[in-house]
Structure formats: structure tokens, C-alpha cells
Design a protein around this motif. Sequence first.
Motif, PDB file in Angstrom:
ATOM      1  N   GLN A 241       0.840  -1.197   0.000  1.00  0.00           N
ATOM      2  CA  GLN A 241       0.000   0.000   0.000  1.00  0.00           C
ATOM      3  C   GLN A 241       0.876   1.247   0.000  1.00  0.00           C
ATOM      4  O   GLN A 241       1.806   1.368   0.799  1.00  0.00           O
ATOM      5  CB  GLN A 241      -0.918   0.007   1.217  1.00  0.00           C
ATOM      6  N   ILE A 242       0.575   2.189  -0.904  1.00  0.00           N
ATOM      7  CA  ILE A 242       1.327   3.430  -1.011  1.00  0.00           C
ATOM      8  C   ILE A 242       0.609   4.517  -0.217  1.00  0.00           C
ATOM      9  O   ILE A 242      -0.595   4.727  -0.416  1.00  0.00           O
ATOM     10  CB  ILE A 242       1.475   3.862  -2.482  1.00  0.00           C
ATOM     11  N   PRO A 243       1.287   5.198   0.712  1.00  0.00           N
ATOM     12  CA  PRO A 243       0.625   6.259   1.503  1.00  0.00           C
ATOM     13  C   PRO A 243       0.028   7.345   0.610  1.00  0.00           C
ATOM     14  O   PRO A 243       0.688   7.843  -0.308  1.00  0.00           O
ATOM     15  CB  PRO A 243       1.761   6.807   2.374  1.00  0.00           C
TER      16      PRO A 243
ATOM     17  N   SER B 270       8.694   5.692  -6.208  1.00  0.00           N
ATOM     18  CA  SER B 270      10.017   6.139  -5.760  1.00  0.00           C
ATOM     19  C   SER B 270      10.690   7.042  -6.783  1.00  0.00           C
ATOM     20  O   SER B 270      11.688   7.694  -6.477  1.00  0.00           O
ATOM     21  CB  SER B 270      10.913   4.932  -5.487  1.00  0.00           C
ATOM     22  N   CYS B 271      10.150   7.091  -8.010  1.00  0.00           N
ATOM     23  CA  CYS B 271      10.672   7.997  -9.039  1.00  0.00           C
ATOM     24  C   CYS B 271       9.784   9.233  -9.090  1.00  0.00           C
ATOM     25  O   CYS B 271       8.561   9.129  -9.125  1.00  0.00           O
ATOM     26  CB  CYS B 271      10.664   7.324 -10.409  1.00  0.00           C
TER      27      CYS B 271
ATOM     28  N   VAL C   6      13.344  10.972 -12.254  1.00  0.00           N
ATOM     29  CA  VAL C   6      14.637  11.065 -11.572  1.00  0.00           C
ATOM     30  C   VAL C   6      14.654  10.047 -10.451  1.00  0.00           C
ATOM     31  O   VAL C   6      13.720   9.971  -9.665  1.00  0.00           O
ATOM     32  CB  VAL C   6      14.860  12.478 -10.995  1.00  0.00           C
ATOM     33  N   MET C   7      15.682   9.248 -10.373  1.00  0.00           N
ATOM     34  CA  MET C   7      15.756   8.181  -9.395  1.00  0.00           C
ATOM     35  C   MET C   7      16.073   8.744  -8.017  1.00  0.00           C
ATOM     36  O   MET C   7      17.074   9.430  -7.836  1.00  0.00           O
ATOM     37  CB  MET C   7      16.805   7.152  -9.805  1.00  0.00           C
TER      38      MET C   7
ATOM     39  N   ASP D 256      13.998   0.223 -12.094  1.00  0.00           N
ATOM     40  CA  ASP D 256      12.851   0.532 -12.942  1.00  0.00           C
ATOM     41  C   ASP D 256      12.800   2.001 -13.338  1.00  0.00           C
ATOM     42  O   ASP D 256      12.187   2.350 -14.357  1.00  0.00           O
ATOM     43  CB  ASP D 256      11.547   0.154 -12.228  1.00  0.00           C
ATOM     44  N   CYS D 257      13.415   2.876 -12.551  1.00  0.00           N
ATOM     45  CA  CYS D 257      13.421   4.296 -12.894  1.00  0.00           C
ATOM     46  C   CYS D 257      14.195   4.538 -14.192  1.00  0.00           C
ATOM     47  O   CYS D 257      13.910   5.488 -14.927  1.00  0.00           O
ATOM     48  CB  CYS D 257      14.037   5.116 -11.765  1.00  0.00           C
TER      49      CYS D 257
END
Length: 271
Positions: free
Chosen positions: A103-105, A173-174, A181-182, A188-189
Motif C-alpha cells: 500500500q502506497i501512503p 520512488s521515481c 529522476v531516481m 525501474d526508474c
Amino acid sequence: MHRLSNTVIGFLNLFTLLASIPIIGAGLYMAKDSTTCENFLQTPLLVVGFIVLIISLAGFIGACFHVAWALWVYLVVMLLLIIVLMVITVFGFVVTSQGGGTQIPGRVYREYHLQDYSPWLRARVKDPKYWNNIRGCIFGSKTCAKVATWTPVDYLRNDMTPVQSGCCKPPTSCTYGQDPVMMVQDPDCYKWSNDPNLLCYECDSCKAGVLESIRRDWHKLSVLNVVMLILLIGVYSIGCCAFQNTRRAETDYPYGHNRMTKVRPRWDFYW
């Protein structure tokens, strides 16, 4: 009452015999279609259809016409089918026990990571031969076109399928500028592209999204297999009774220990 099992087996196999015809027809239709997604299903459909056809035909002939050898073939194949189905069901529960996503906040959708799934599934999806077919299937289904017009607010409010979450956008995360931008060491970025023909189709997150869809469908299928096993075991038990009745009719053995041999069979032998 001792012939009731023959009647029940006859009707059950007549029903499955008729049901196998559209299954085989669907498999033959898919064999002529060039769509990648449907080609995945054509072989299993044809195999299942022909197996059901043969088993049903043998069971119907054996039960209705008192052919003992046909019922014997029916029972042997049915037993093998039950064993194979048990193995597939156990294997399905084992390989689908892992996964589920993170789950992503602040987001409704989840994101999926390839390392969270079973080694067997990972090995299959990493095979270039299989992945090229799956990738073509996803691209042809226009799955990502449905989210191409989303605004940043839509990404916060709307849910996504596992394939959309993994293949149609870069990982959270990108961050977004002209190009992603990583922010952490996520390969995957580097694989993400704004090109609609590329997107994140080569990302591990895309493969994980596909595995999540497979995991969900396979888990449902495993539950259905448990129900099918219970039904098949019940039908197999009735088939054993029908086989005994057919053998008794062929040899003309009445019940009990004091048996009499008759010159001609009973009046209802060929009925």
C-alpha cells in the motif's frame, strides 16, 4: 434402486458430453485467431475439451448400455483426473501464497515488487519468450491507454489494476520532471519512458503486476478446483456403483450367495 446409479451417471455424462462441444469449439476458434492473449488459452481449452469428451462418452456408453469395459476406462481416467487435479490444486495454493502488493501512503492503488512472488512464477515471467508474448498482449489490450489522460489528482483518487500500476507508470520512488529522476536505487526508474510504446513494459514492476493478476486468478481457480474435486469424488463413487451393477448384469448374478444360472438374460438387460 440398484440401477439408479447407472441412470445418474448416464445423465451426468450426457450433460458433460454436450458441455465439451463448446469448449473444443472455443479452442479451435482461438487457434485461428492471431491475438496473443487468446493463443495462451487455446491449448488448455482443447486438452480439457477432448479429455471431458472422451471421459463423458465412455461413462455414458458404459452406464446406459451396460458396457463394463467402457465404465472401467471411465473410472480409471476419472481417478487419474482426480489425482492430477489434486496436485494442481495444491501446487496452485503454494505458488499463490506469496505476493499481494504494498500500500502506497496517500494512494488508493498498490505497487508490486517482483521479489515478493514465488521463485517458480518469477522464473516463468523472466523468460524472454514468455514475456514478449505477455508484453504484446498488454500492449494490444490498450490497458495503459485508459490512464493516459489521468491528471495528478486522478492518480491520488483512482484505483488501478495490478497491470496498470506496474506497467503504465514509473514506481512512486521515481519523481517527475522532464524525465523520471531516481530517488532510490530502483532500476525501474531507468527503464521508464514517456513513449506510449515503451512506458514501463520492461520494468520489474510490470512483471510483478502481471504476476499479481495471475496470482489472483489462480487463487480463485484453486478454490474452484476444491469444489470440483468434491463433485468428482462424488461422481466417481456413483460410477463405481454403476460399474458393479453393469458387471452384475453381464454375468447375471442375482444378489445373495445362492446364485442360479439362467439360460437367457433378464427381460430388462438390453433396456
